[in-house]
Design a protein around this motif. Sequence first.
Motif, PDB file in Angstrom:
ATOM      1  N   MET A  57       0.833  -1.200   0.000  1.00  0.00           N
ATOM      2  CA  MET A  57       0.000   0.000   0.000  1.00  0.00           C
ATOM      3  C   MET A  57       0.870   1.254   0.000  1.00  0.00           C
ATOM      4  SD  MET A  57      -1.287   0.338   3.928  1.00  0.00           S
ATOM      5  CE  MET A  57      -0.148   0.235   5.309  1.00  0.00           C
ATOM      6  N   TYR A  58       0.347   2.302  -0.622  1.00  0.00           N
ATOM      7  CA  TYR A  58       1.040   3.592  -0.687  1.00  0.00           C
ATOM      8  C   TYR A  58       0.011   4.686  -0.392  1.00  0.00           C
ATOM      9  CZ  TYR A  58       4.172   7.268  -2.295  1.00  0.00           C
ATOM     10  OH  TYR A  58       4.978   8.379  -2.348  1.00  0.00           O
ATOM     11  N   PRO A  59      -0.063   5.171   0.859  1.00  0.00           N
ATOM     12  CA  PRO A  59      -1.039   6.215   1.193  1.00  0.00           C
ATOM     13  C   PRO A  59      -0.779   7.491   0.390  1.00  0.00           C
ATOM     14  CG  PRO A  59      -0.160   5.189   3.171  1.00  0.00           C
ATOM     15  CD  PRO A  59       0.681   4.711   2.036  1.00  0.00           C
ATOM     16  N   ILE A  60      -1.837   8.027  -0.193  1.00  0.00           N
ATOM     17  CA  ILE A  60      -1.723   9.236  -1.015  1.00  0.00           C
ATOM     18  C   ILE A  60      -2.275  10.441  -0.278  1.00  0.00           C
ATOM     19  CG2 ILE A  60      -2.275  10.261  -3.241  1.00  0.00           C
ATOM     20  CD1 ILE A  60      -2.813   7.413  -4.272  1.00  0.00           C
ATOM     21  N   ALA A  61      -3.528  10.336   0.165  1.00  0.00           N
ATOM     22  CA  ALA A  61      -4.182  11.452   0.833  1.00  0.00           C
ATOM     23  C   ALA A  61      -5.242  10.901   1.772  1.00  0.00           C
ATOM     24  CB  ALA A  61      -4.806  12.409  -0.176  1.00  0.00           C
ATOM     25  N   TYR A  62      -5.626  11.722   2.749  1.00  0.00           N
ATOM     26  CA  TYR A  62      -6.672  11.336   3.700  1.00  0.00           C
ATOM     27  C   TYR A  62      -7.355  12.596   4.195  1.00  0.00           C
ATOM     28  CZ  TYR A  62      -2.576  12.246   6.638  1.00  0.00           C
ATOM     29  OH  TYR A  62      -1.451  12.799   7.204  1.00  0.00           O
ATOM     30  N   ALA A  63      -8.571  12.427   4.666  1.00  0.00           N
ATOM     31  CA  ALA A  63      -9.374  13.567   5.110  1.00  0.00           C
ATOM     32  C   ALA A  63     -10.312  13.134   6.218  1.00  0.00           C
ATOM     33  CB  ALA A  63     -10.173  14.158   3.941  1.00  0.00           C
ATOM     34  N   VAL A  64     -10.653  14.075   7.086  1.00  0.00           N
ATOM     35  CA  VAL A  64     -11.635  13.870   8.160  1.00  0.00           C
ATOM     36  C   VAL A  64     -12.854  14.708   7.824  1.00  0.00           C
ATOM     37  CG1 VAL A  64     -12.117  14.118  10.620  1.00  0.00           C
ATOM     38  CG2 VAL A  64      -9.836  13.431   9.864  1.00  0.00           C
ATOM     39  N   CYS A  65     -14.019  14.085   7.800  1.00  0.00           N
ATOM     40  CA  CYS A  65     -15.254  14.780   7.484  1.00  0.00           C
ATOM     41  C   CYS A  65     -16.353  14.334   8.436  1.00  0.00           C
ATOM     42  CB  CYS A  65     -15.667  14.536   6.037  1.00  0.00           C
ATOM     43  SG  CYS A  65     -15.949  12.806   5.641  1.00  0.00           S
ATOM     44  N   GLU A  66     -17.506  14.961   8.320  1.00  0.00           N
ATOM     45  CA  GLU A  66     -18.586  14.731   9.274  1.00  0.00           C
ATOM     46  C   GLU A  66     -19.396  13.482   8.967  1.00  0.00           C
ATOM     47  OE1 GLU A  66     -20.188  17.315   5.964  1.00  0.00           O
ATOM     48  OE2 GLU A  66     -18.329  17.093   7.110  1.00  0.00           O
ATOM     49  N   LYS A  67     -19.586  13.162   7.696  1.00  0.00           N
ATOM     50  CA  LYS A  67     -20.369  11.991   7.315  1.00  0.00           C
ATOM     51  C   LYS A  67     -19.937  11.537   5.931  1.00  0.00           C
ATOM     52  CE  LYS A  67     -24.207  14.147   7.849  1.00  0.00           C
ATOM     53  NZ  LYS A  67     -25.655  14.486   7.885  1.00  0.00           N
ATOM     54  N   GLU A  68     -20.515  10.406   5.517  1.00  0.00           N
ATOM     55  CA  GLU A  68     -20.148   9.817   4.234  1.00  0.00           C
ATOM     56  C   GLU A  68     -21.335   9.889   3.293  1.00  0.00           C
ATOM     57  OE1 GLU A  68     -17.974   5.698   2.646  1.00  0.00           O
ATOM     58  OE2 GLU A  68     -19.156   5.680   4.490  1.00  0.00           O
ATOM     59  N   ASN A  69     -21.186  10.690   2.250  1.00  0.00           N
ATOM     60  CA  ASN A  69     -22.232  10.816   1.246  1.00  0.00           C
ATOM     61  C   ASN A  69     -21.597  11.325  -0.053  1.00  0.00           C
ATOM     62  OD1 ASN A  69     -21.790  13.550   1.796  1.00  0.00           O
ATOM     63  ND2 ASN A  69     -23.553  13.660   3.181  1.00  0.00           N
ATOM     64  N   THR A  70     -22.415  11.598  -1.031  1.00  0.00           N
ATOM     65  CA  THR A  70     -21.903  12.054  -2.315  1.00  0.00           C
ATOM     66  C   THR A  70     -21.189  13.390  -2.191  1.00  0.00           C
ATOM     67  OG1 THR A  70     -23.728  10.894  -3.418  1.00  0.00           O
ATOM     68  CG2 THR A  70     -22.557  12.542  -4.705  1.00  0.00           C
ATOM     69  N   ASN A  71     -21.682  14.256  -1.311  1.00  0.00           N
ATOM     70  CA  ASN A  71     -21.081  15.580  -1.151  1.00  0.00           C
ATOM     71  C   ASN A  71     -19.660  15.489  -0.606  1.00  0.00           C
ATOM     72  OD1 ASN A  71     -20.700  18.322  -0.901  1.00  0.00           O
ATOM     73  ND2 ASN A  71     -21.832  18.482   1.022  1.00  0.00           N
ATOM     74  N   THR A  72     -19.461  14.720   0.453  1.00  0.00           N
ATOM     75  CA  THR A  72     -18.131  14.614   1.049  1.00  0.00           C
ATOM     76  C   THR A  72     -17.147  13.878   0.137  1.00  0.00           C
ATOM     77  OG1 THR A  72     -18.891  12.631   2.240  1.00  0.00           O
ATOM     78  CG2 THR A  72     -18.983  14.735   3.402  1.00  0.00           C
ATOM     79  N   TRP A  73     -17.619  12.822  -0.535  1.00  0.00           N
ATOM     80  CA  TRP A  73     -16.730  12.107  -1.451  1.00  0.00           C
ATOM     81  C   TRP A  73     -16.362  12.971  -2.641  1.00  0.00           C
ATOM     82  CZ3 TRP A  73     -13.558   8.452  -0.629  1.00  0.00           C
ATOM     83  CH2 TRP A  73     -13.838   7.395   0.241  1.00  0.00           C
ATOM     84  N   SER A  74     -17.288  13.751  -3.162  1.00  0.00           N
ATOM     85  CA  SER A  74     -16.981  14.645  -4.284  1.00  0.00           C
ATOM     86  C   SER A  74     -15.978  15.705  -3.860  1.00  0.00           C
ATOM     87  CB  SER A  74     -18.266  15.300  -4.801  1.00  0.00           C
ATOM     88  OG  SER A  74     -19.184  14.339  -5.261  1.00  0.00           O
ATOM     89  N   TRP A  75     -16.154  16.251  -2.660  1.00  0.00           N
ATOM     90  CA  TRP A  75     -15.191  17.230  -2.136  1.00  0.00           C
ATOM     91  C   TRP A  75     -13.801  16.632  -2.009  1.00  0.00           C
ATOM     92  CZ3 TRP A  75     -13.107  16.459   2.858  1.00  0.00           C
ATOM     93  CH2 TRP A  75     -12.264  17.470   3.313  1.00  0.00           C
ATOM     94  N   PHE A  76     -13.715  15.405  -1.521  1.00  0.00           N
ATOM     95  CA  PHE A  76     -12.424  14.748  -1.346  1.00  0.00           C
ATOM     96  C   PHE A  76     -11.778  14.427  -2.693  1.00  0.00           C
ATOM     97  CE2 PHE A  76     -10.052  10.706  -0.861  1.00  0.00           C
ATOM     98  CZ  PHE A  76      -9.071  11.140   0.017  1.00  0.00           C
ATOM     99  N   LEU A  77     -12.548  13.905  -3.638  1.00  0.00           N
ATOM    100  CA  LEU A  77     -11.991  13.507  -4.922  1.00  0.00           C
ATOM    101  C   LEU A  77     -11.583  14.720  -5.762  1.00  0.00           C
ATOM    102  CD1 LEU A  77     -14.327  10.535  -5.943  1.00  0.00           C
ATOM    103  CD2 LEU A  77     -12.027  10.447  -4.990  1.00  0.00           C
ATOM    104  N   LYS A  78     -12.281  15.835  -5.631  1.00  0.00           N
ATOM    105  CA  LYS A  78     -11.880  17.040  -6.368  1.00  0.00           C
ATOM    106  C   LYS A  78     -10.524  17.551  -5.891  1.00  0.00           C
ATOM    107  CE  LYS A  78     -16.542  18.678  -7.504  1.00  0.00           C
ATOM    108  NZ  LYS A  78     -17.577  19.714  -7.238  1.00  0.00           N
ATOM    109  N   LEU A  79     -10.321  17.564  -4.582  1.00  0.00           N
ATOM    110  CA  LEU A  79      -9.024  17.989  -4.058  1.00  0.00           C
ATOM    111  C   LEU A  79      -7.927  16.997  -4.447  1.00  0.00           C
ATOM    112  CD1 LEU A  79     -10.107  19.155  -0.486  1.00  0.00           C
ATOM    113  CD2 LEU A  79      -9.546  20.589  -2.461  1.00  0.00           C
TER     114      LEU A  79
END
Length: 459
Positions: A57-79
């Motif tokens: 495994m090679y960790p690339i990026a990680y994030a802490v958010c409030e919940k898991e939904n389309t909004n948070t995943w889209s925000w993470f994938l755009k960054l």
Amino acid sequence: MVEGKRIFERVYICLKACKEGFRSGCRPLIGLDGCFLRGYCKGLLLAAVGIDATNSMYPIAYAVCEKENTNTWSWFLKLLKEDLDIDRPSQFAMMSDRQKGLENAIASVFEGAEVRNCVRHLHSNFKKDHPGLLLKQQLWAAAKTTTIPEFQKRMRELRDTSENAYNWLALKTPSEWSRSHFSEMVKCDMLLNNLCESFNTVIVDARDKPIITLLEKIRYWLMSRFFNKRESLKKWIHPVGKRILQVVEKNKSIAKNCLTTRAATYQFQVDCPNNESFDVDLQKRTCSCRRFQLTGIPCGHALAAIWTSGAEIMDYIHECYKKEAFLKAYAGIIYPMPSPEQWPETGLNPIYPPFETNLPGRPKKARRRESDEPPPSSTKTRRFGQIHLCKKCKQPGHTSKTCPNPTNAQVPAQKKRGRPPAANPTEATKKRKERLTKQKQSFSQQGGSKTRARQHDLS
């Protein structure tokens, strides 16, 4: 912002060493997964994990958010897309467990990218309506096929076993779960999302901590990991790592049983003991079984052709597995950082922690496992091959509490400590009385002699 206070909501981290190492030394495969945080501040940790030259495994990026939904995943994938400077998402493969909102986010942000789903999670949904060991084996057999004709053959076998199971699986896109439809550009034929699972296991202790402590523990682990990987490169004897050598050795056992016939300078026909023949082209680095193209490592048929041509095996292994790629991935340095007490003050309006949300029930440490999933590894020694018998009827398959035939119980007499009981109880009682009488007489004689000795001394 609540009444002039800034409340923490999300944070995204992609360290420079991880970003540049992935772009220069890793294959275009990104695993995505999320895990729950169990500390004071509840939330989720989203992670993007790649694969290095040793299939680790090679960790690339990680994030802490409030919940898991389309909004948070889209925000993470755009960054993530912006950090990795991805202009053509079609050259990447995204591996996931089909979590909430993730499919929609990948389709919108990484449009055109190859989507792969974890087959283990696919089977978890499959077995709800179609249980059974035979159906499980046939599903995995179809997933492991590398050619389309073989895939179609496995699917026909599944249809002969269960028409409903075949219809359920036929609705899934084959390119998402079968190697026969995977792209040859990625050079990876993984069917499981174990890269993200390994990352979640590493940070399992940090997930109980507050957010700043959690992020600091991950940074510290990455800093140490990058250094250890660079030091491990000094122990490499071959141009590739140990895991790749193990794959090559496994393929050699197949090549030993193959018969090669040369058609041209680089083209061979390889015949196997099961009456199958394959076309190998060493110049194009292809084999009709497609394992060579999918992984970039010579398959057993290609190894047989390489031996016949007298070439070197290491010359035909893809560059993504070599020392140079490994060094590029871990060349960056994650610099140390002092403790929070030494951090400079940023202003008079600090960021407050998010609101506390307590979930019902007792907090869980381990994830929920499937019924047919093996238990986690333990330090205790497990006993295999032992047959346990019922204490009542001496039959296997149950215990004394669930004994179905207590009337036929054959309970052995409990062994008592000490001497075994005598055959004649009356005789044993007489011997015991005689022994006690002799002991009293010996004690009285010794006491009388001692009394006379004391009287003589006093006189």
